[in-house]
Motif scaffolding. Structure first.
Motif, PDB file in Angstrom:
ATOM      1  N   LEU A   1      58.714  13.889  14.734  1.00 55.40           N
ATOM      2  CA  LEU A   1      58.265  13.959  13.347  1.00 55.40           C
ATOM      3  C   LEU A   1      57.360  12.770  13.039  1.00 55.40           C
ATOM      4  O   LEU A   1      57.626  11.647  13.469  1.00 55.40           O
ATOM      5  CB  LEU A   1      59.465  13.950  12.400  1.00 55.40           C
ATOM      6  CG  LEU A   1      60.449  15.113  12.532  1.00 55.40           C
ATOM      7  CD1 LEU A   1      61.624  14.907  11.582  1.00 55.40           C
ATOM      8  CD2 LEU A   1      59.767  16.440  12.250  1.00 55.40           C
ATOM      9  N   ALA A   2      56.317  13.009  12.314  1.00 52.53           N
ATOM     10  CA  ALA A   2      55.403  11.940  11.920  1.00 52.53           C
ATOM     11  C   ALA A   2      56.035  11.095  10.821  1.00 52.53           C
ATOM     12  O   ALA A   2      56.618  11.613   9.878  1.00 52.53           O
ATOM     13  CB  ALA A   2      54.087  12.528  11.437  1.00 52.53           C
ATOM     14  N   LEU A   3      55.909   9.787  10.975  1.00 51.66           N
ATOM     15  CA  LEU A   3      56.411   8.850   9.976  1.00 51.66           C
ATOM     16  C   LEU A   3      55.241   8.199   9.258  1.00 51.66           C
ATOM     17  O   LEU A   3      54.240   7.845   9.883  1.00 51.66           O
ATOM     18  CB  LEU A   3      57.255   7.753  10.630  1.00 51.66           C
ATOM     19  CG  LEU A   3      58.512   8.172  11.374  1.00 51.66           C
ATOM     20  CD1 LEU A   3      59.201   6.930  11.948  1.00 51.66           C
ATOM     21  CD2 LEU A   3      59.460   8.918  10.467  1.00 51.66           C
ATOM     22  N   THR A   4      55.354   8.057   7.967  1.00 46.71           N
ATOM     23  CA  THR A   4      54.382   7.288   7.195  1.00 46.71           C
ATOM     24  C   THR A   4      55.024   5.963   6.824  1.00 46.71           C
ATOM     25  O   THR A   4      56.078   5.937   6.195  1.00 46.71           O
ATOM     26  CB  THR A   4      53.966   8.043   5.912  1.00 46.71           C
ATOM     27  OG1 THR A   4      53.429   9.313   6.272  1.00 46.71           O
ATOM     28  CG2 THR A   4      52.921   7.256   5.145  1.00 46.71           C
ATOM     29  N   SER A   5      54.398   4.869   7.222  1.00 51.87           N
ATOM     30  CA  SER A   5      54.948   3.544   6.974  1.00 51.87           C
ATOM     31  C   SER A   5      54.523   3.024   5.608  1.00 51.87           C
ATOM     32  O   SER A   5      53.471   3.378   5.077  1.00 51.87           O
ATOM     33  CB  SER A   5      54.480   2.567   8.058  1.00 51.87           C
ATOM     34  OG  SER A   5      54.831   1.246   7.733  1.00 51.87           O
ATOM     35  N   THR A   6      55.344   2.153   5.039  1.00 52.40           N
ATOM     36  CA  THR A   6      55.005   1.493   3.779  1.00 52.40           C
ATOM     37  C   THR A   6      54.054   0.328   4.001  1.00 52.40           C
ATOM     38  O   THR A   6      53.446  -0.166   3.047  1.00 52.40           O
ATOM     39  CB  THR A   6      56.269   0.945   3.092  1.00 52.40           C
ATOM     40  OG1 THR A   6      56.836  -0.083   3.928  1.00 52.40           O
ATOM     41  CG2 THR A   6      57.303   2.034   2.869  1.00 52.40           C
TER      42      THR A   6
ATOM     43  N   GLU B   1      56.748  -4.352  -2.608  1.00 48.93           N
ATOM     44  CA  GLU B   1      56.384  -3.794  -3.909  1.00 48.93           C
ATOM     45  C   GLU B   1      57.654  -3.758  -4.764  1.00 48.93           C
ATOM     46  O   GLU B   1      58.583  -2.998  -4.460  1.00 48.93           O
ATOM     47  CB  GLU B   1      55.814  -2.392  -3.747  1.00 48.93           C
ATOM     48  CG  GLU B   1      55.320  -1.788  -5.048  1.00 48.93           C
ATOM     49  CD  GLU B   1      54.728  -0.407  -4.854  1.00 48.93           C
ATOM     50  OE1 GLU B   1      53.536  -0.229  -5.151  1.00 48.93           O
ATOM     51  OE2 GLU B   1      55.472   0.498  -4.398  1.00 48.93           O
ATOM     52  N   PRO B   2      57.745  -4.569  -5.820  1.00 47.89           N
ATOM     53  CA  PRO B   2      58.998  -4.708  -6.572  1.00 47.89           C
ATOM     54  C   PRO B   2      59.533  -3.415  -7.163  1.00 47.89           C
ATOM     55  O   PRO B   2      60.744  -3.206  -7.215  1.00 47.89           O
ATOM     56  CB  PRO B   2      58.642  -5.712  -7.681  1.00 47.89           C
ATOM     57  CG  PRO B   2      57.457  -6.446  -7.171  1.00 47.89           C
ATOM     58  CD  PRO B   2      56.696  -5.456  -6.345  1.00 47.89           C
ATOM     59  N   SER B   3      58.658  -2.529  -7.612  1.00 42.57           N
ATOM     60  CA  SER B   3      59.103  -1.329  -8.308  1.00 42.57           C
ATOM     61  C   SER B   3      59.687  -0.268  -7.394  1.00 42.57           C
ATOM     62  O   SER B   3      60.337   0.665  -7.859  1.00 42.57           O
ATOM     63  CB  SER B   3      57.926  -0.712  -9.087  1.00 42.57           C
ATOM     64  OG  SER B   3      56.887  -0.335  -8.200  1.00 42.57           O
ATOM     65  N   THR B   4      59.490  -0.413  -6.073  1.00 41.71           N
ATOM     66  CA  THR B   4      59.983   0.596  -5.128  1.00 41.71           C
ATOM     67  C   THR B   4      60.799   0.021  -3.976  1.00 41.71           C
ATOM     68  O   THR B   4      61.555   0.750  -3.331  1.00 41.71           O
ATOM     69  CB  THR B   4      58.812   1.378  -4.513  1.00 41.71           C
ATOM     70  OG1 THR B   4      57.985   0.468  -3.764  1.00 41.71           O
ATOM     71  CG2 THR B   4      57.997   2.060  -5.587  1.00 41.71           C
ATOM     72  N   GLY B   5      60.630  -1.260  -3.669  1.00 37.11           N
ATOM     73  CA  GLY B   5      61.271  -1.849  -2.497  1.00 37.11           C
ATOM     74  C   GLY B   5      60.493  -1.624  -1.214  1.00 37.11           C
ATOM     75  O   GLY B   5      60.957  -1.978  -0.122  1.00 37.11           O
ATOM     76  N   GLU B   6      59.306  -1.015  -1.308  1.00 42.20           N
ATOM     77  CA  GLU B   6      58.508  -0.764  -0.115  1.00 42.20           C
ATOM     78  C   GLU B   6      57.957  -2.078   0.449  1.00 42.20           C
ATOM     79  O   GLU B   6      57.381  -2.885  -0.284  1.00 42.20           O
ATOM     80  CB  GLU B   6      57.358   0.194  -0.429  1.00 42.20           C
ATOM     81  CG  GLU B   6      57.825   1.595  -0.784  1.00 42.20           C
ATOM     82  CD  GLU B   6      56.671   2.565  -1.001  1.00 42.20           C
ATOM     83  OE1 GLU B   6      55.498   2.128  -0.899  1.00 42.20           O
ATOM     84  OE2 GLU B   6      56.937   3.760  -1.249  1.00 42.20           O
TER      85      GLU B   6
ATOM     86  N   ILE C   1      66.420  -1.454  -2.344  1.00 39.87           N
ATOM     87  CA  ILE C   1      66.580  -1.903  -0.960  1.00 39.87           C
ATOM     88  C   ILE C   1      65.228  -1.879  -0.249  1.00 39.87           C
ATOM     89  O   ILE C   1      64.557  -0.845  -0.217  1.00 39.87           O
ATOM     90  CB  ILE C   1      67.582  -1.013  -0.203  1.00 39.87           C
ATOM     91  CG1 ILE C   1      68.977  -1.134  -0.829  1.00 39.87           C
ATOM     92  CG2 ILE C   1      67.637  -1.392   1.271  1.00 39.87           C
ATOM     93  CD1 ILE C   1      70.002  -0.203  -0.205  1.00 39.87           C
ATOM     94  N   PRO C   2      64.807  -3.003   0.311  1.00 41.81           N
ATOM     95  CA  PRO C   2      63.531  -3.037   1.037  1.00 41.81           C
ATOM     96  C   PRO C   2      63.542  -2.076   2.225  1.00 41.81           C
ATOM     97  O   PRO C   2      64.536  -1.958   2.934  1.00 41.81           O
ATOM     98  CB  PRO C   2      63.443  -4.494   1.515  1.00 41.81           C
ATOM     99  CG  PRO C   2      64.343  -5.266   0.604  1.00 41.81           C
ATOM    100  CD  PRO C   2      65.460  -4.331   0.269  1.00 41.81           C
ATOM    101  N   HIS C   3      62.403  -1.393   2.441  1.00 38.84           N
ATOM    102  CA  HIS C   3      62.331  -0.424   3.526  1.00 38.84           C
ATOM    103  C   HIS C   3      60.891  -0.272   4.014  1.00 38.84           C
ATOM    104  O   HIS C   3      59.944  -0.571   3.285  1.00 38.84           O
ATOM    105  CB  HIS C   3      62.886   0.933   3.094  1.00 38.84           C
ATOM    106  CG  HIS C   3      62.267   1.480   1.844  1.00 38.84           C
ATOM    107  ND1 HIS C   3      62.621   1.040   0.579  1.00 38.84           N
ATOM    108  CD2 HIS C   3      61.320   2.429   1.649  1.00 38.84           C
ATOM    109  CE1 HIS C   3      61.937   1.690  -0.331  1.00 38.84           C
ATOM    110  NE2 HIS C   3      61.122   2.544   0.305  1.00 38.84           N
ATOM    111  N   VAL C   4      60.743   0.205   5.269  1.00 38.66           N
ATOM    112  CA  VAL C   4      59.413   0.322   5.880  1.00 38.66           C
ATOM    113  C   VAL C   4      58.985   1.773   6.100  1.00 38.66           C
ATOM    114  O   VAL C   4      57.872   2.025   6.532  1.00 38.66           O
ATOM    115  CB  VAL C   4      59.334  -0.432   7.223  1.00 38.66           C
ATOM    116  CG1 VAL C   4      59.481  -1.922   7.025  1.00 38.66           C
ATOM    117  CG2 VAL C   4      60.375   0.097   8.204  1.00 38.66           C
ATOM    118  N   ILE C   5      59.870   2.734   5.821  1.00 38.75           N
ATOM    119  CA  ILE C   5      59.509   4.146   5.951  1.00 38.75           C
ATOM    120  C   ILE C   5      59.223   4.722   4.565  1.00 38.75           C
ATOM    121  O   ILE C   5      60.077   4.697   3.680  1.00 38.75           O
ATOM    122  CB  ILE C   5      60.629   4.959   6.628  1.00 38.75           C
ATOM    123  CG1 ILE C   5      60.900   4.427   8.031  1.00 38.75           C
ATOM    124  CG2 ILE C   5      60.250   6.438   6.686  1.00 38.75           C
ATOM    125  CD1 ILE C   5      59.721   4.475   8.967  1.00 38.75           C
TER     126      ILE C   5
END
Length: 413
Positions: A31-36, A60-65, A269-273
């Motif tokens: 599956l293709a992943l889109t990174s933050t 990004e404070p409003s999303t955790g990305e 929660i910070p995340h990279v996906i």
């Protein structure tokens, strides 16, 4: 995923298919992943860190990305494929600067003066501090063994203490937190302080989707009872007031603190996906809002102090951080280092009233936070918000820094 079994000789050279490919399976695309991650920002951050030891994390404070997760020194992934991958891996493994080590999520650094924000907020919530409270500073806190400080006006109130990074001010605040008469003893007060700190994401994993994340460390009463055989008081642990002592925080946790202040009390929660092919959304935990134990009303005075630190005379980040129109708010830190020159750190966010980016920069042996970490953060924020760099001289200044790392230099050169 797929399987291809080959016959090789003793030299590892492919001689053909095993059983004419009887046990091979055709590959199936994953599956293709889109990174933050922002690719251009990541590349720029890695450029600024070249030749240094440390990390940059931006959220990004409003999303955790997570927008940047840079660790230096790093390595070229091409070195870990091909016939020389084994030899190259051993070289990387034996490199004293540990390029395989992701400092952004694995390093347990003292946060230094950036942690004063947390103690100030806890003091406000506990009612032992109010925004207009003045405390004196005459080159430091003079009680007990004392804690030194730099020259600045005195007495000052809370927003000025953040602006000028006054050590004495937060020594007073921290002692008031631990000596609060509403608690039966200092152990109870210390454990309550620990709960507050953990609500900011310290001393535990943030549960991000990036592998290898460490807890960091926040001491509690049982730790000091064991170390001092129950004979300790607020002066014994005064170094915690300025982010030193037993505290250990990852750069990811410090960037998350910047996001919390930007959001006035909460984080995601910070995340990279960012997205996964064929799925409507990512894991639901990344959409959940996490509140600290400090009410949002207490954050405005801290934000004002962070703004003054970058924009007002006497601010510790003015010289290399201020850019008209950027509205960067921040807090510098100079973390004590027993193995050489102090570490340089900075955390902040921008714009002030509509935050789009929160950032933490940590440079080992970088010295003052205002001279090393601040210009790196300011340049990255400028590039993200304006898609341009108007201070090429500052880029050159950062790239030409000469830092010495005795802890990693076995030959002392």
């Amino acid at each position: 995923k797929g399987v291809k079994i080959s016959l090789v000789d003793v030299h590892g050279i492919v001689q053909g298919q095993y059983e004419d490919g009887l046990y091979d399976t055709l590959p199936k695309a994953g599956l293709a992943l889109t990174s933050t991650l922002d690719a251009s920002l990541q590349e720029f951050g890695e450029e600024l860190l070249r030749g240094k030891v440390g990390s940059i994390v931006a959220i990004e404070p409003s999303t955790g990305e997570i927008l940047i997760m840079a660790s230096s020194p790093t390595y070229n992934p091409d070195e870990l494929v091909g016939r020389e991958r084994g030899n190259n891996y051993i070289k990387l493994l034996n490199d004293p600067r540990r390029p395989l080590f992701n400092r952004a999520v694995k390093s347990k650094y003292p946060p230094g003066s950036t942690f004063k924000l947390v103690n100030g907020l806890i003091g406000l919530q506990e009612g032992v501090l109010h925004p207009g409270q003045f405390y004196p500073c005459h080159m430091g806190y003079k009680v007990g063994k004392g804690v030194g400080c730099h020259a600045h006006p005195s007495p000052i109130k809370l927003n000025q203490a953040v602006q000028m990074s006054c050590n004495a001010y937060f020594c007073y605040v921290y002692r008031d937190i631990l000596d609060n008469p509403k608690y039966k003893n200092i152990g109870e007060a210390m454990n309550r302080w620990n709960e507050y700190v953990r609500s900011f994401g310290f001393g535990r994993k943030l549960d991000s989707d990036f592998t290898g994340e460490l807890n960091g460390y926040v001491p509690d009463a049982s730790f000091y009872d064991k170390v001092y055989n129950r004979h300790w008081n607020s002066l014994t642990v005064i170094s915690l007031s300025i982010g030193q002592g037993e505290l250990g925080c990852t750069p990811l946790q410090m960037a998350n603190l910047a996001a919390i202040v930007a959001n006035r009390g909460h984080y995601y929660i910070p995340h990279v996906i960012k997205a996964i092919e064929g799925r409507d959304s990512i894991d639901s935990r990344f959409y959940e809002r996490h509140n600290t134990l400090v009410d949002s009303k207490h954050f405005d005075v801290i934000v004002d102090g962070m703004y003054r630190a970058v924009h007002e005379p006497g601010g510790t980040a003015v010289a290399l951080g201020r850019l008209e129109g950027l509205e960067l708010c921040g807090k510098t830190g100079t973390a004590q280092n027993p193995h050489g020159k102090d570490h340089s750190t900075f955390l902040g966010f921008a714009p002030k009233d509509d935050p789009k980016i929160a950032i933490s920069v940590y440079v080992e042996n970088g010295g003052f936070g205002g001279t090393t970490a601040v210009p790196i953060a300011s340049l990255i924020v400028e590039k993200y918000l304006t898609d341009t760099i108007t201070r090429p001289h500052l880029v050159d200044y950062v790239k030409n820094m000469k830092l010495y790392y005795p802890a990693y230099d076995k030959n002392n050169k």
